[in-house]
Scaffold this motif. Sequence first.
Motif, mmCIF file in Angstrom:
data_model
loop_
_atom_site.group_PDB
_atom_site.id
_atom_site.type_symbol
_atom_site.label_atom_id
_atom_site.label_comp_id
_atom_site.label_asym_id
_atom_site.label_seq_id
_atom_site.Cartn_x
_atom_site.Cartn_y
_atom_site.Cartn_z
ATOM 1 N N ILE B 11 17.376 -6.205 -7.661
ATOM 2 C CA ILE B 11 16.030 -5.823 -8.095
ATOM 3 C C ILE B 11 15.748 -6.414 -9.472
ATOM 4 C CG2 ILE B 11 14.614 -3.874 -8.835
ATOM 5 C CD1 ILE B 11 15.952 -2.263 -6.597
ATOM 6 N N GLN B 53 1.227 -1.216 -2.177
ATOM 7 C CA GLN B 53 2.288 -2.166 -1.917
ATOM 8 C C GLN B 53 2.291 -3.204 -3.028
ATOM 9 O OE1 GLN B 53 2.085 -4.431 1.714
ATOM 10 N NE2 GLN B 53 4.280 -4.213 1.953
ATOM 11 N N TYR B 54 3.489 -3.531 -3.517
ATOM 12 C CA TYR B 54 3.645 -4.499 -4.596
ATOM 13 C C TYR B 54 4.673 -5.523 -4.160
ATOM 14 C CZ TYR B 54 5.246 -6.477 -9.016
ATOM 15 O OH TYR B 54 5.595 -7.345 -10.020
ATOM 16 N N ARG B 55 4.370 -6.782 -4.382
ATOM 17 C CA ARG B 55 5.339 -7.830 -4.035
ATOM 18 C C ARG B 55 5.415 -8.829 -5.186
ATOM 19 N NH1 ARG B 55 7.728 -10.198 0.317
ATOM 20 N NH2 ARG B 55 6.720 -8.856 1.821
ATOM 21 N N PHE B 59 10.990 -9.538 -4.027
ATOM 22 C CA PHE B 59 11.066 -8.081 -4.181
ATOM 23 C C PHE B 59 9.789 -7.434 -3.657
ATOM 24 C CE2 PHE B 59 10.103 -4.368 -6.939
ATOM 25 C CZ PHE B 59 11.092 -3.524 -6.444
ATOM 26 N N GLU B 60 9.938 -6.335 -2.952
ATOM 27 C CA GLU B 60 8.766 -5.642 -2.426
ATOM 28 C C GLU B 60 8.941 -4.151 -2.588
ATOM 29 O OE1 GLU B 60 7.519 -6.800 1.490
ATOM 30 O OE2 GLU B 60 6.590 -4.845 1.824
ATOM 31 N N LEU B 61 7.888 -3.492 -3.030
ATOM 32 C CA LEU B 61 7.912 -2.041 -3.208
ATOM 33 C C LEU B 61 6.698 -1.469 -2.489
ATOM 34 C CD1 LEU B 61 9.208 0.377 -4.797
ATOM 35 C CD2 LEU B 61 7.529 -0.094 -6.584
ATOM 36 N N SER B 62 6.889 -0.445 -1.691
ATOM 37 C CA SER B 62 5.746 0.177 -1.023
ATOM 38 C C SER B 62 5.866 1.687 -1.100
ATOM 39 C CB SER B 62 5.657 -0.280 0.434
ATOM 40 O OG SER B 62 6.837 0.056 1.123
ATOM 41 N N ALA B 63 4.757 2.349 -1.125
ATOM 42 C CA ALA B 63 4.760 3.812 -1.192
ATOM 43 C C ALA B 63 3.540 4.340 -0.462
ATOM 44 C CB ALA B 63 4.755 4.274 -2.639
ATOM 45 N N ALA B 81 8.708 6.127 0.084
ATOM 46 C CA ALA B 81 8.746 4.932 -0.759
ATOM 47 C C ALA B 81 9.898 4.055 -0.299
ATOM 48 C CB ALA B 81 8.924 5.303 -2.228
ATOM 49 N N ALA B 83 11.963 0.199 -1.263
ATOM 50 C CA ALA B 83 12.114 -1.017 -2.071
ATOM 51 C C ALA B 83 12.999 -1.976 -1.286
ATOM 52 C CB ALA B 83 12.737 -0.703 -3.420
ATOM 53 N N GLN B 100 15.332 3.453 0.843
ATOM 54 C CA GLN B 100 14.179 4.231 1.294
ATOM 55 C C GLN B 100 14.312 5.684 0.853
ATOM 56 O OE1 GLN B 100 14.807 3.442 5.464
ATOM 57 N NE2 GLN B 100 13.072 2.033 5.547
#
Lengths: 198, 393
Positions: B11, B53-55, B59-63, B81, B83, B100
Motif C-alpha cells: 500500500i 471508490q479511489y484508485r 492501489f484501490e480503495l472502496s467503501a 470497505a 483495499a 476487507q
Amino acid sequence: MSAARTLLVSLLLTLPGVAAAQDARLAERLDGATAASVQQTVDSARSRGLPTEPLVQKALEGGTLGASGDKIVAAVSALHGQLGRARSALGRSASESELTAAAGALRAGLPPSALSRLQSLRSGKPLVVPIAVLTDLVAEGVPPEQATRSVLDLAREGRPDDEFVALRRQIQIRRQGGTADPMNRPALRPAADPPVDR
Amino acid sequence: MTRTRSLLVCIALSAGAPPAAAQLAGTLDMGAGTYRPERAIAGGIASIVPAMQYRSGLFELSAIGVYSDAPAGRWNFQGGAAAAVSTPRFGIFQVEAIGQAEWTSHYRVSGTTRFSAGARAYLRPKGANFWVGRFHGQASSLGTRRPLQRNEIGGSATLGAVRVEFSLANTKVDRSLMFGGPDPRTDSDSLSAGPVTSGRQVERLVLTDAVLSGRWRIRSLEFDASLGRRFSRTTPETTIWGVSASRGIAPSVAVVAAAGRSGSDPVTSVPGARYFALGLRLKVGQPVLPPAPAPATASMTAPFRIGPALGAAREIVIQAPTAEGVELAGDFTDWKPVPLQPWGENAWRALLPISPGLHRLAIRIDGGAWQAPPGTRALTSEFGGEVAEVVVE
C-alpha cells in the motif's frame, strides 16, 4: 480598347492569385502529375466551400508513407467525397476539425444520420470528441448501431467530453476482459436486520 | 504479521504512484421501498447508500454504507470497505492482495464485524477474466468470534452487449466458538458436523455460493441481474437473486430501481430478506476505471504523451528505451519527419506547435516502418502504413 485593357488587367491580377492558390507543399513533395491531380481536387473542394487542408495533409501523408501517385490521388479524392457528405450531415457551421472527424466516421461505416442526430443533441457544443469516440468504438469492433446508441445517450444527457472518452475506455476494458465501472453496482439494497441467535 | 506487513508495504509503495493517475468517485443512492426480512415484520423502509471508490496506480480503495430506517424507529446500518493492491500484469497474469472489513450496527442490538485478507490470481486473456482466490479472517457476532476461510473461483466474459460473470465461493467457519467451547482447530478430527466436545456442540459450517450475474445496456437503461444458489450440508440451502435498473435523467442523476432476495449470512447470523426499492442516484466524479492493461508487445510498452500547451508549442514525449533514434510525422508537421531528442534515460522528446483538434500522426523508430505511437490505437492508413488519430484538447 478600353474593354480589352480592362480584361488584360483582370487577367494579370488573377494569374498571381491562381499561382498563390497552388499549394507549394504538394509540388515540393509529390511528383508533378500527382501534385496536379491533387491540386485539382483541392480546388474543387475550395469551390464547394469544403476545407482543403485535410486534403493536402492526406496527400502529404501518402508521400511520407511512400504511397504511389495513384493511391494518393485516390485517397484524396475519397476524402473529398467524405468531406462533402460530412458537410451535408453537419451543415455549413461545422468546423474543419469536425468535418475531418466526421469524414473519418463515414469512412468507418457510420451513417450520416448518426452524425446529424449527434449534432442536434449536442446543441452547439463541439463535436470532435464524440465523433472521434464513435469512430473508435466502431473500429474496436462495436456494432455501429450499438456504438451510435451509446454515444447518443451520453449526448442526450448533456455529458461533457471527458465522459465520452471514459466510455471509450470503458468499452476497451470490457472487451479486454477487465471490470468496467465498478461503482455502477446494483442499487438500493436495504441494510440487513440484526443477527439472530438460532 | 508478515502478511500484514507485506500488505502495508504494498500500500505504501502504491501510494507513491503518480497523483495524476488517482481517481476518486462516489455515488449517493436515496430511496424507499418494501422490506420483508426472514423471521421479522415486513414493512416500508427508507435507505441512504453512500459509496466511494479511489484508485491510484495499482492501489484501490472502496467503501460503501447502507443506512435503512424501518418502522417503529428500528434502524440498521451495514458498512463495508476494501483495499486492494495489484501487481503489474505479466502477460495475461496478475495477482491482487485484498483486505476487507464489513460491519453492521442496529437499533438497540449489538452489531457484527468481519475482517478478512487474502489474494486473488487472475488470468486475463482478451475478452475474459478468470480468477482464483483464498481469504482468511475472523467474524464477530453475538458476543463470539469465529475464524473463517473462503476459497473462490470465478470468471467473466463479454458476450455481445452483455457482460456475464460466474463465481463459486466456498466458506468455512468454526461455529463451535460461538458457544465458548475450546478451539476446535486443536482437534481436527472433530471438525465435522455433529460431534460433541466438552459437552458443547462443535460444528464447522461449510457452504458454497454459486452466483451467475449479468449486466447489459439497452439504450439509456442499464440492467443488472444475478441469480445464486447456496449449497450446504450444515445450513439451509437458499436461492438468492437480484435485479436492478438505472436510467440517467441528468448528467449526474439517475433513477434506480432494485428488487431481490438477499441471503442470510450464516457466518454472522445476519438474516436475509426480500426487498423492493425505488430511488435516485447522485454521482460525484468520474467513474473509477481500472488501469489500462499493459500493451502486448515489447515495442509497444512505452507510453506516448502530448502535454498541455507551452506557449505556442506542446511537449511530445515517447518512451523508447532501446531506440537509437525516434522520428515523428503528422498533420501538424506537414508529414515531414521530425527527429525527437533523447530525454532522460528512456524517453524522447520534441516541442511542436499542435493546435487543439483531431490529429493524425505516426512514429518511426530506428528508421523502421511507420507505426502508431505506443498506447494509441493503431489505424491502417489507406497507404498501407500504420498511423494513429489523437484528439488534442
